[in-house]
Every structure is written in structure tokens, then in C-alpha cells.
Design a protein around this motif. Sequence first.
Motif, mmCIF file in Angstrom:
data_model
loop_
_atom_site.group_PDB
_atom_site.id
_atom_site.type_symbol
_atom_site.label_atom_id
_atom_site.label_comp_id
_atom_site.label_asym_id
_atom_site.label_seq_id
_atom_site.Cartn_x
_atom_site.Cartn_y
_atom_site.Cartn_z
ATOM 1 N N THR A 297 74.074 16.369 6.956
ATOM 2 C CA THR A 297 74.159 14.960 6.552
ATOM 3 C C THR A 297 73.929 14.026 7.730
ATOM 4 O O THR A 297 73.166 13.056 7.645
ATOM 5 C CB THR A 297 75.532 14.670 5.919
ATOM 6 O OG1 THR A 297 75.741 15.581 4.842
ATOM 7 C CG2 THR A 297 75.584 13.241 5.398
ATOM 8 N N ASN A 298 74.575 14.330 8.857
ATOM 9 C CA ASN A 298 74.456 13.477 10.043
ATOM 10 C C ASN A 298 73.985 14.342 11.211
ATOM 11 O O ASN A 298 74.791 14.904 11.946
ATOM 12 C CB ASN A 298 75.805 12.827 10.358
ATOM 13 C CG ASN A 298 75.729 11.877 11.556
ATOM 14 O OD1 ASN A 298 74.689 11.767 12.215
ATOM 15 N ND2 ASN A 298 76.822 11.183 11.826
ATOM 16 N N GLN B 293 72.696 13.574 13.956
ATOM 17 C CA GLN B 293 72.969 13.045 15.292
ATOM 18 C C GLN B 293 74.294 13.576 15.833
ATOM 19 O O GLN B 293 74.434 13.797 17.035
ATOM 20 C CB GLN B 293 73.006 11.511 15.265
ATOM 21 C CG GLN B 293 71.685 10.858 14.892
ATOM 22 C CD GLN B 293 70.584 11.144 15.898
ATOM 23 O OE1 GLN B 293 70.845 11.284 17.092
ATOM 24 N NE2 GLN B 293 69.350 11.252 15.415
#
Length: 480
Positions: A278-279, A281
Motif C-alpha cells: 500500500t505504501n 515509501q
Amino acid sequence: MGSQEVSNTDWRGKHVTVAGLGVSGIPAARVLNGLGAVVTVVNDGDDERSRAQAAELEAQGITVRLGDGATLPESTELIVTTPGWKPDKPLFAAAAEAGVPVWGDVELAWRLRGQDGREPAPWLAVTGTNGKTTTVRMLASILEAAGLRTAAVGNIGVSLLDAVLGDEKYDVLAVELSSYQLHWSPSLRAHSAAVLNLAPDHLDWHGSMAAYVADKGRIYEGNTVACVYNVADAVTEELVREADVEEGCRAIGFTLGTPGPSQLGVVDGILVDRAFVTNRQKQAQELAEVPDVNPPAPHNIANALAAAALARAFGVAPAAVRDGLRNFRPDPHRIEHVADVAGVTYIDDSKATNTHAAEASLASYEPIVWIAGGLAKGATFDELVTGCAGRLRGVVLMGADRALIREALARHAPEVPVTDLDRTDTGAMSEAVREAARLARPGDTVLMAPACASMDMFTNYNKRGEAFADAVRALAAESA
């Protein structure tokens, strides 16, 4: 019959020439004949085996022309070629002059998807100089662990035509593609694809390294979800940049180091995903542990990451990646542990038929007594020897082109003892193993990674590997 989609073409009465008999030519001829095409097979050879194959095809109403693969049969509307036929064949020049398209068997399979009215299975495709078969089989194991109906097909030795037109209904196919096959596959569009690595190989067929690389890069054309590249091989990433892909298709890297965003990699012995999260980063998803990879050699971990990336691109859950890798068993003669004798480990990597494959194998062990040699296929060995010199306890050379390796060792590793076996009969392997045992010390690895093809002494690399394993087992029996 140009480049347009022809999955629903009426093949009845179409004049198709199949170039070459063999593992892909014969199925192509039979499939086309079954679809109602007027099929002529041309073949350079006219030996006993070819005549037997021709008789079987002719009994089905297929015309076979042996001993003349240069002349374009009259009325030909399409050529379907086997992968081994080089692009500079006179037949293809005649086809170009006449405006006749040339497809490979993979292209034919791609065009025939949906011929039976079923929804075609997406293709997850893999190419590269080395590691293709292992990666595709790992991928199939992961897909199976996810409960998907799948098969490892293509250059791995399983006909794509059978997979596309057979009775089995697949959810997704794990497809190995060679540079030869990609050269003749202009309309192939995979769901996702990976180029594992690139090193000089088959240059006699392609004509240049640039042409070889360009054909490998065709695998990315039209990808819809992911183009998977090797972070350690900048050329693979450049091929992704150059590819014309569907909007939204992502570049996904794999690395043996810590992965950045949109990459898969290794952190503290864990294979992790920072691409399909999802993320990406800030988030990383654990997929498996290094010991889940069999064998856990660095280049094989890279293969596992590439397979995992393609599976994740298809929506496979992390647990299935782990389970698929645990379930996977490598093919024989690919970094295969044979035995431990007197404290020395004996490894069969007969599949290392070029310098790039041997380099990966040699990087996996230390110290090494290296058994090498065979048919060099135009390769040079200076770079390989320079990279592994510090790992070598000794070297045993055999085969027709062993002098090329001996000379590279003299230039770059003059302190390493070398045994040069001046014989090319198959019995040389037993002597090679005994000489390697003499050079080795407890804790060493005797590694047969020939960096050469096998046909000077053996039918194929499998037979070479079997000879090595037999010699090691004989040594173990004597030591018992």
C-alpha cells in the motif's frame, strides 16, 4: 495475414510453410493442418530421422520437402519457423522479397489464443541469458501454491501450442522465452515479464550483442502490469525504459540488496517486497526467508525474487510466495549437491554452459577446485578467471577448448595449480574427479561449472552431469 490479431482467422485453405522439423516444427505443422491450412514443411536435413518424421506428417496430409530449406514454396502466405533457424536464412530473404510474414511457434501460439472460444490465460513471461528455466519453474510453483491452475511452458520444453489449444483450462501461464523465440514474436503482449540478466550468448545467431539485447527486450513490449528488471544489470532497466507498454504498467526491480520503493530485495536474510504494498515509501512485506530458496546461492535468490515479482504482479499473496519457494525442487545439474567425500563437497552445475552461468556458480562457494572446459562457442575467459581467481584452490581442465581457459588462468591466476587432461573421451570425467579430489582439502568444494557447452564429449549437459555424479559416487564408495 499481417500483424493484425488473427485468433479467429479462418485458416482453411491458407498456404503456410513451416520451417524446420523438430520439437516445435512438428507440433506447429500438425496444429495448422488440423485448422485446415495447406501446410508444407521444409527442412535442411535429409537424414534417417528426418525421413521418419516426414513420413508421419505426410500420412496426415502434410507436404514435407527435405534437403531444401532455402526455396520459398509457391503460394506461401505465411512462414512459421522453428527457433533454431537463423534470421539470415535464404528462405527468409525470399519471404521478405515476396512480402510474406514470418512467425515463430510462440507467435503462432499467441495468435491462436481463444481459437476455441475460451478466455485466454494471461502470460507471465521470463527471459535472460541464464536462470530462465529455474525462474519459470519457481514461478509456476508459487502460482500453484496460490491455488491457480498453471503450467511452466515455452522454451522450458513444453509446447505453448499444447497449452493454448489443449483440453486443460489454465488461469495463468508461466512462460520461458528464448531470444530466438522473441525474435519471431512481433505481436506478443504479456501480462508481466522479466529480463533476468544479459551477457554475450548466441551471438552467432543474432549477429551482434546489440541485436541479441534488442530481441530480449521484445518481451517487455505491450506489458500491461509489470516490467521486472535486474537492479544489478543496468541494461535490463534500460530495456524497460525503451519499451512501449500499456498505460499504468510499472517498472519493478529486484536486488540482492536492500530494496528501494517499487523493488523486491533482501533485508537481514528475508526476501521482502516494496513494490506491491500500500505504501511502498515506508512499507515492506515479508515474502520468504533465504533458506526457503533451494539452493540459496546468490544468483538463485535473484531468480526467486524475479519469480516473486511476477507472481505478486498477478496478485498472489505473500504466503503463497513462501510456500511455492519451499515446494520448489531445482532440475538436475543446476548447482546440485552430489555428495560429501572426505570433508569435500561435490557440486554438479553442468548446466553452466557459458561464462555468465559459471560466474554465478563460482561466486557461490569458497574455496573451490574448479572442473571446467568443453566447447567455448566463441567465448573468452579472462573476465571470468579474474573474478574468481581468489576463490580457486585448483583447476582441472578437460574438453576441446580447455586451452582457452588454461591461457586465461596463466594470465590472471598463475599461482593456481592446473591439471590439464589431454583427452576428450567420456571417460575423462572420472579422471577429472580424481584429480579434483587430489587438489581439494577438507572444507573445499569441487565444482563442475564448465563454462562451456558439452557436445565435444557428451550428448548434452545432462549426460555430462550424470558422468560427474557417477564419478563422485564411485569415489565415495571407495572412501567408505
